[in-house]
Design an enzyme around this catalytic site. Structure first.
Site, PDB file in Angstrom:
ATOM      1  N   ASN A   9       0.798  -1.217   0.000  1.00 33.68           N
ATOM      2  CA  ASN A   9       0.000   0.000   0.000  1.00 33.68           C
ATOM      3  C   ASN A   9       0.841   1.283   0.000  1.00 33.68           C
ATOM      4  O   ASN A   9       0.324   2.365   0.230  1.00 33.68           O
ATOM      5  CB  ASN A   9      -0.986   0.012   1.179  1.00 33.68           C
ATOM      6  CG  ASN A   9      -0.297   0.061   2.515  1.00 33.68           C
ATOM      7  OD1 ASN A   9       0.898  -0.172   2.612  1.00 33.68           O
ATOM      8  ND2 ASN A   9      -1.048   0.341   3.560  1.00 33.68           N
ATOM      9  N   CYS A  10       2.116   1.181  -0.280  1.00 34.49           N
ATOM     10  CA  CYS A  10       3.014   2.337  -0.348  1.00 34.49           C
ATOM     11  C   CYS A  10       2.965   2.932  -1.760  1.00 34.49           C
ATOM     12  O   CYS A  10       3.209   2.229  -2.747  1.00 34.49           O
ATOM     13  CB  CYS A  10       4.436   1.885  -0.001  1.00 34.49           C
ATOM     14  SG  CYS A  10       5.711   3.101  -0.347  1.00 34.49           S
ATOM     15  N   ASP A  11       2.633   4.225  -1.860  1.00 26.49           N
ATOM     16  CA  ASP A  11       2.514   4.878  -3.169  1.00 26.49           C
ATOM     17  C   ASP A  11       3.817   4.842  -3.961  1.00 26.49           C
ATOM     18  O   ASP A  11       3.807   4.582  -5.163  1.00 26.49           O
ATOM     19  CB  ASP A  11       2.071   6.334  -3.007  1.00 26.49           C
ATOM     20  CG  ASP A  11       0.625   6.457  -2.553  1.00 26.49           C
ATOM     21  OD1 ASP A  11      -0.153   5.504  -2.768  1.00 26.49           O
ATOM     22  OD2 ASP A  11       0.275   7.511  -1.985  1.00 26.49           O
TER      23      ASP A  11
END
Length: 112
Positions: A9-11
């Site tokens: 979920n890290c951009d």
């Protein structure tokens, strides 16, 4: 084969993954949250990336640490990373047995 150490979920990790996909490069992913960070894997990474460069001091996890935990040495820094894998800067792209690229900005993978 390339290995992308990331958190799903890290951009920034998603941007790195997209850049590799757009270049049609074969790679495998290792999600630090889902797949974990073992002591041998951490040592593998730290033989290529200095400890001070490997710890993400801009992360939410870092901000939540006590002042005592933030004052780490080589041993306690390793223990912190094992306890909180999300403290590891990401993404990490392992190119070969000797090279790991830390972080990602647009254009970083253009030469791959």
């Amino acid at each position: 084969m390339l290995t992308l150490y990331m958190i799903d979920n890290c951009d920034t990790c998603r941007k790195a993954r997209k850049a590799l996909d757009e270049k049609s490069l074969l790679f495998k992913t290792h999600d630090l949250r889902k797949d974990g960070l073992s002591a041998p894997l951490l040592e593998h990474i730290l033989h290529r990336v200095p400890l001070v460069e490997a710890i993400n001091k801009r992360s939410k996890t870092w901000r939540e640490l006590s002042d005592e935990e933030k004052d780490f040495d080589a041993n306690s820094g390793r223990q912190l990373l094992l306890k909180h894998p999300t403290l590891l800067k990401r993404p990490l792209l392992e190119l070969d047995d000797d090279t790991i690229l830390v972080g990602y900005k647009d254009g970083d993978y253009d030469k791959l």
